[in-house]
Design an enzyme around this catalytic site. Structure first.
Site: not given
Ligand code: FPP
Length: 245
Positions: A21, A38, A132
């Site tokens: 997060d 991201h 893993l």
């Molecule tokens: C949460 O941060 C993150 C997500 C919902 C997406 C996570 C995706 C990635 C890290 C990229 C893709 C992953 C792989 C494994 C290829 P948020 O956007 O909710 O952050 P915020 O709460 O600060 O808005």
């Protein structure tokens, strides 16, 4: 000195679940777009996989896209799908090199076809890997998964393949998308939020929960070792008293 050196090898969790997060907040703080966050989030995923493989952990499950994430602006959803495709294409070779197997949990059938194809390719190409397992939770939520498990059990009872008396916690676990995978002993959530957000609610019943303020793109291997170190300091009683352990 690294906290890694303090870790007790035979007391490491077999399975770590992670809610990654804070990508959006990290990007905003830098005056940049959410997608910038991201993209840097992917780098943190790579660091954690490398650390997990080095420590010979069994499974790392990351919450990459929830069923609720479809409600984000279309531009962000589309860009996240494109990021998934490009990341999987670029990283399959490295996964194989590190003996990491890819698995996916969630409603993958409802993901864009291009994502499904890339995932399938990577799953097949890493199927022989014995180190893993990287488990991607995509279009996943616990309530969806539990509802699907209930439907599958009801179907088996209806078709006389299963007796109601045979339904127990083990049978239920086997019908979840994580069937055959041990429950996570440790769940890490970054960015200071203290919630489960519909993630592995059945499987985390006895997990140790670790929350830290670091925003996901800043999460380092050292942060990961700190979470594992903290886990090793916990007394896991499973309902027993300290004296009984
Ligand atoms: C949460 O941060 C993150 C997500 C919902 C997406 C996570 C995706 C990635 C890290 C990229 C893709 C992953 C792989 C494994 C290829 P948020 O956007 O909710 O952050 P915020 O709460 O600060 O808005």
């Amino acid at each position: 000195m690294s906290v890694k050196d303090e870790l007790i090898k035979n007391k490491l969790p077999q399975h770590v679940a992670i809610i990654m997060d804070g990508n959006g907040r990290w990007a905003k703080k830098k005056g940049n777009s959410r997608m910038f966050g991201h993209k840097h989030g992917v780098k943190a995923v790579k660091r954690v996989i490398e650390a997990g493989a080095e420590l010979e952990l069994g499974y790392i499950t990351v919450y990459a896209f929830s069923t609720e994430n479809w409600n984000r602006p279309k531009l962000e959803v589309d860009a996240l799908m494109a990021l998934l495709v490009s990341t999987i294409s670029a990283e399959t070779e490295t996964l194989v090199k590190n003996n990491v197997r890819l698995k996916v949990i969630g409603g993958v059938d409802n993901m864009p076809k291009k994502v499904q194809k890339k995932l399938q390719e990577c799953i097949e190409n890493t199927d022989h890997c014995t180190g893993l397992t990287l488990n991607l939770a995509l279009n996943y939520s616990s309530r969806w998964e539990i509802t699907e498990a209930v439907k599958s059990i009801a179907q088996s009872v209806k078709s006389n393949d299963l007796n109601v008396d045979e339904i127990d916690a083990n049978l239920f676990s086997s019908r979840l998308t994580t069937g055959g995978i041990p429950d996570p002993e440790l769940m890490i959530r970054t960015s200071g939020e203290l919630r489960l957000s519909n993630f592995l609610m059945w499987q985390l019943a006895y997990a140790e929960l670790y929350f830290c303020d670091v925003l996901w793109p800043d999460f380092t291997k050292e942060n990961f070792y700190e979470a594992l170190f903290d886990y090793q300091s916990r007394e896991r009683r499973f309902g027993k008293t300290s004296e009984q352990l």
